[in-house]
Design a protein around this motif. Sequence first.
Motif, PDB file in Angstrom:
ATOM      1  N   PHE A 259      -7.585  19.182   9.826  1.00 49.62           N
ATOM      2  CA  PHE A 259      -7.388  18.617   8.494  1.00 49.62           C
ATOM      3  C   PHE A 259      -6.160  17.706   8.441  1.00 49.62           C
ATOM      4  O   PHE A 259      -6.097  16.776   7.645  1.00 49.62           O
ATOM      5  CB  PHE A 259      -7.261  19.737   7.460  1.00 49.62           C
ATOM      6  N   GLY A 260      -5.162  17.956   9.304  1.00 52.95           N
ATOM      7  CA  GLY A 260      -4.015  17.059   9.360  1.00 52.95           C
ATOM      8  C   GLY A 260      -4.394  15.679   9.857  1.00 52.95           C
ATOM      9  O   GLY A 260      -4.001  14.648   9.281  1.00 52.95           O
ATOM     10  N   ILE A 261      -5.174  15.650  10.926  1.00 60.05           N
ATOM     11  CA  ILE A 261      -5.626  14.358  11.455  1.00 60.05           C
ATOM     12  C   ILE A 261      -6.539  13.656  10.461  1.00 60.05           C
ATOM     13  O   ILE A 261      -6.432  12.435  10.230  1.00 60.05           O
ATOM     14  CB  ILE A 261      -6.334  14.567  12.808  1.00 60.05           C
ATOM     15  N   LEU A 262      -7.462  14.427   9.841  1.00 55.15           N
ATOM     16  CA  LEU A 262      -8.375  13.834   8.864  1.00 55.15           C
ATOM     17  C   LEU A 262      -7.620  13.279   7.662  1.00 55.15           C
ATOM     18  O   LEU A 262      -7.898  12.167   7.185  1.00 55.15           O
ATOM     19  CB  LEU A 262      -9.390  14.890   8.420  1.00 55.15           C
ATOM     20  N   GLY A 263      -6.621  14.015   7.175  1.00 58.66           N
ATOM     21  CA  GLY A 263      -5.871  13.554   6.016  1.00 58.66           C
ATOM     22  C   GLY A 263      -5.039  12.321   6.312  1.00 58.66           C
ATOM     23  O   GLY A 263      -4.987  11.375   5.505  1.00 58.66           O
ATOM     24  N   SER A 264      -4.381  12.304   7.457  1.00 58.31           N
ATOM     25  CA  SER A 264      -3.569  11.141   7.805  1.00 58.31           C
ATOM     26  C   SER A 264      -4.425   9.903   8.020  1.00 58.31           C
ATOM     27  O   SER A 264      -4.038   8.785   7.617  1.00 58.31           O
ATOM     28  CB  SER A 264      -2.751  11.442   9.069  1.00 58.31           C
ATOM     29  N   THR A 265      -5.589  10.079   8.618  1.00 58.75           N
ATOM     30  CA  THR A 265      -6.490   8.937   8.821  1.00 58.75           C
ATOM     31  C   THR A 265      -6.989   8.395   7.482  1.00 58.75           C
ATOM     32  O   THR A 265      -7.022   7.172   7.262  1.00 58.75           O
ATOM     33  CB  THR A 265      -7.679   9.360   9.693  1.00 58.75           C
ATOM     34  N   THR A 266      -7.360   9.288   6.589  1.00 63.82           N
ATOM     35  CA  THR A 266      -7.835   8.859   5.264  1.00 63.82           C
ATOM     36  C   THR A 266      -6.740   8.139   4.495  1.00 63.82           C
ATOM     37  O   THR A 266      -6.975   7.109   3.837  1.00 63.82           O
ATOM     38  CB  THR A 266      -8.336  10.077   4.471  1.00 63.82           C
ATOM     39  N   LEU A 267      -5.510   8.662   4.567  1.00 59.71           N
ATOM     40  CA  LEU A 267      -4.389   8.021   3.872  1.00 59.71           C
ATOM     41  C   LEU A 267      -4.093   6.633   4.428  1.00 59.71           C
ATOM     42  O   LEU A 267      -3.844   5.678   3.674  1.00 59.71           O
ATOM     43  CB  LEU A 267      -3.161   8.921   3.984  1.00 59.71           C
ATOM     44  N   SER A 268      -4.148   6.482   5.747  1.00 55.60           N
ATOM     45  CA  SER A 268      -3.889   5.181   6.366  1.00 55.60           C
ATOM     46  C   SER A 268      -4.934   4.149   5.954  1.00 55.60           C
ATOM     47  O   SER A 268      -4.600   2.990   5.621  1.00 55.60           O
ATOM     48  CB  SER A 268      -3.867   5.328   7.893  1.00 55.60           C
ATOM     49  N   ILE A 269      -6.194   4.547   5.951  1.00 53.17           N
ATOM     50  CA  ILE A 269      -7.256   3.624   5.556  1.00 53.17           C
ATOM     51  C   ILE A 269      -7.122   3.248   4.087  1.00 53.17           C
ATOM     52  O   ILE A 269      -7.318   2.074   3.695  1.00 53.17           O
ATOM     53  CB  ILE A 269      -8.633   4.248   5.841  1.00 53.17           C
ATOM     54  N   SER A 270      -6.748   4.210   3.249  1.00 53.93           N
ATOM     55  CA  SER A 270      -6.578   3.920   1.818  1.00 53.93           C
ATOM     56  C   SER A 270      -5.447   2.921   1.585  1.00 53.93           C
ATOM     57  O   SER A 270      -5.568   1.979   0.785  1.00 53.93           O
ATOM     58  CB  SER A 270      -6.311   5.214   1.054  1.00 53.93           C
ATOM     59  N   ILE A 271      -4.322   3.098   2.298  1.00 55.80           N
ATOM     60  CA  ILE A 271      -3.201   2.161   2.152  1.00 55.80           C
ATOM     61  C   ILE A 271      -3.588   0.772   2.633  1.00 55.80           C
ATOM     62  O   ILE A 271      -3.235  -0.249   2.010  1.00 55.80           O
ATOM     63  CB  ILE A 271      -1.977   2.701   2.927  1.00 55.80           C
ATOM     64  N   LEU A 272      -4.316   0.691   3.734  1.00 50.60           N
ATOM     65  CA  LEU A 272      -4.754  -0.595   4.257  1.00 50.60           C
ATOM     66  C   LEU A 272      -5.661  -1.319   3.268  1.00 50.60           C
ATOM     67  O   LEU A 272      -5.500  -2.530   3.010  1.00 50.60           O
ATOM     68  CB  LEU A 272      -5.460  -0.394   5.603  1.00 50.60           C
ATOM     69  N   LEU A 273      -6.608  -0.604   2.703  1.00 51.10           N
ATOM     70  CA  LEU A 273      -7.517  -1.222   1.727  1.00 51.10           C
ATOM     71  C   LEU A 273      -6.765  -1.628   0.468  1.00 51.10           C
ATOM     72  O   LEU A 273      -7.047  -2.681  -0.133  1.00 51.10           O
ATOM     73  CB  LEU A 273      -8.647  -0.239   1.384  1.00 51.10           C
ATOM     74  N   TRP A 274      -5.807  -0.813   0.041  1.00 57.92           N
ATOM     75  CA  TRP A 274      -5.038  -1.158  -1.152  1.00 57.92           C
ATOM     76  C   TRP A 274      -4.231  -2.432  -0.940  1.00 57.92           C
ATOM     77  O   TRP A 274      -4.174  -3.307  -1.802  1.00 57.92           O
ATOM     78  CB  TRP A 274      -4.113   0.001  -1.504  1.00 57.92           C
ATOM     79  N   GLY A 275      -3.591  -2.560   0.259  1.00 58.40           N
ATOM     80  CA  GLY A 275      -2.832  -3.768   0.557  1.00 58.40           C
ATOM     81  C   GLY A 275      -3.701  -4.999   0.643  1.00 58.40           C
ATOM     82  O   GLY A 275      -3.342  -6.090   0.169  1.00 58.40           O
ATOM     83  N   THR A 276      -4.898  -4.860   1.235  1.00 57.46           N
ATOM     84  CA  THR A 276      -5.818  -5.998   1.337  1.00 57.46           C
ATOM     85  C   THR A 276      -6.272  -6.466  -0.033  1.00 57.46           C
ATOM     86  O   THR A 276      -6.299  -7.678  -0.332  1.00 57.46           O
ATOM     87  CB  THR A 276      -7.024  -5.603   2.200  1.00 57.46           C
ATOM     88  N   GLN A 277      -6.619  -5.536  -0.892  1.00 54.10           N
ATOM     89  CA  GLN A 277      -7.069  -5.906  -2.234  1.00 54.10           C
ATOM     90  C   GLN A 277      -5.937  -6.529  -3.049  1.00 54.10           C
ATOM     91  O   GLN A 277      -6.158  -7.447  -3.847  1.00 54.10           O
ATOM     92  CB  GLN A 277      -7.608  -4.654  -2.961  1.00 54.10           C
ATOM     93  N   ARG A 278      -4.700  -6.092  -2.831  1.00 54.19           N
ATOM     94  CA  ARG A 278      -3.568  -6.655  -3.567  1.00 54.19           C
ATOM     95  C   ARG A 278      -3.299  -8.103  -3.140  1.00 54.19           C
ATOM     96  O   ARG A 278      -2.980  -8.968  -3.967  1.00 54.19           O
ATOM     97  CB  ARG A 278      -2.327  -5.793  -3.331  1.00 54.19           C
ATOM     98  N   ARG A 279      -3.417  -8.401  -1.854  1.00 54.40           N
ATOM     99  CA  ARG A 279      -3.242  -9.772  -1.371  1.00 54.40           C
ATOM    100  C   ARG A 279      -4.306 -10.692  -1.971  1.00 54.40           C
ATOM    101  O   ARG A 279      -4.024 -11.834  -2.352  1.00 54.40           O
ATOM    102  CB  ARG A 279      -3.297  -9.803   0.147  1.00 54.40           C
ATOM    103  N   LYS A 280      -5.508 -10.204  -1.981  1.00 60.06           N
ATOM    104  CA  LYS A 280      -6.595 -11.020  -2.556  1.00 60.06           C
ATOM    105  C   LYS A 280      -6.337 -11.287  -4.028  1.00 60.06           C
ATOM    106  O   LYS A 280      -6.602 -12.382  -4.551  1.00 60.06           O
ATOM    107  CB  LYS A 280      -7.931 -10.315  -2.378  1.00 60.06           C
ATOM    108  N   ALA A 281      -5.781 -10.317  -4.759  1.00 65.60           N
ATOM    109  CA  ALA A 281      -5.504 -10.488  -6.188  1.00 65.60           C
ATOM    110  C   ALA A 281      -4.406 -11.521  -6.400  1.00 65.60           C
ATOM    111  O   ALA A 281      -4.433 -12.309  -7.353  1.00 65.60           O
ATOM    112  CB  ALA A 281      -5.132  -9.148  -6.807  1.00 65.60           C
ATOM    113  N   LYS A 282      -3.386 -11.546  -5.504  1.00 67.72           N
ATOM    114  CA  LYS A 282      -2.297 -12.517  -5.658  1.00 67.72           C
ATOM    115  C   LYS A 282      -2.768 -13.944  -5.360  1.00 67.72           C
ATOM    116  O   LYS A 282      -2.374 -14.895  -6.029  1.00 67.72           O
ATOM    117  CB  LYS A 282      -1.160 -12.139  -4.713  1.00 67.72           C
ATOM    118  N   THR A 283      -3.584 -14.108  -4.327  1.00 69.71           N
ATOM    119  CA  THR A 283      -4.052 -15.454  -3.981  1.00 69.71           C
ATOM    120  C   THR A 283      -4.975 -16.031  -5.046  1.00 69.71           C
ATOM    121  O   THR A 283      -5.048 -17.227  -5.258  1.00 69.71           O
ATOM    122  CB  THR A 283      -4.767 -15.411  -2.640  1.00 69.71           C
ATOM    123  N   SER A 284      -5.688 -15.141  -5.707  1.00 68.28           N
ATOM    124  CA  SER A 284      -6.593 -15.616  -6.752  1.00 68.28           C
ATOM    125  C   SER A 284      -5.840 -15.893  -8.067  1.00 68.28           C
ATOM    126  O   SER A 284      -6.268 -16.679  -8.862  1.00 68.28           O
ATOM    127  CB  SER A 284      -7.705 -14.604  -6.995  1.00 68.28           C
TER     128      SER A 284
END
Length: 284
Positions: A259-284
């Motif tokens: 569960f530690g590995i699963l949680g850290s992987t899920t958190l990393s993917i969530s942060i990556l997606l959040w950063g990508t969506q924020r960049r797209k919002a700024k450029t638009s």
Amino acid sequence: MKTSAELREQEKPPASPRATRPGRLGHTRGRGPDALRGGAAGPGRVRTGELRERKMAHHGPGRLTTLVRWAAALLLALGVGRALALPEICAQCPGSVQNLSKVALYCKTTRELMLHARCCLNQKGTILGLDLQNCSLEDPGPNFHQAHTTVIIDLQANPLKGDLANTFHGFTQLQTLILPQDVSCPGGINAWNTITSYIDNQICQGQKNLCNNTGDPEMCPENGSCVPDGPGLLQCVCADGFHGYKCMRQGSFSLLMFFGILGSTTLSISILLWGTQRRKAKTS
């Protein structure tokens, strides 16, 4: 000298003073001596009181016994109601087991077994026999696994379709299986001691243990063992202290690490997606 009249007067007994007063207290009216004490109870009243006390003493325990019997009957009825709460598979088909069926004969010739609806049960409610013949079934249904403890099953006179190989997954105690004539025994001849075909049915008798008949010692890994899992089915179970692929990992499975590995992987993917969506919002 006294005259005859005077002699007769002397011979008369003296008059009793109470006899001349018939209405006074005494025994002349049949009242007891206790009446002199202001109306105290005489012998008759004492007997009447004793009878009443005896009746009350008799009815008191009797009522208590009656209540105890009613309570016991109520508890017995509740217990019977719970005991008769049959599994769904036993009521899947209307009616009861036929008297001449093999399931009925097995149930009647084995001690401490009883028939309820379409099942033969022991005193603990475990299904040891199941009779679903002539129920218009195309498949045994989702509740069929409730009968995995059965010794005998009758499914003849049903339009069964498809392969029944995986239907009997976990039926390790099954020894007699009666099927329609056009339905093959699950596992084939390798899974049963005898297969007998008749005009209207087919009987699979004596389930074999494939773990003893395969002759392949390398079927299961080194740290695993072969376990029967139904007619024509088997599975490899890891020995105590081993797990994982081919039972090669030793020790207990670490849930904390998983569960530690699963949680850290899920958190990393969530942060990556959040950063990508924020960049797209700024450029638009």
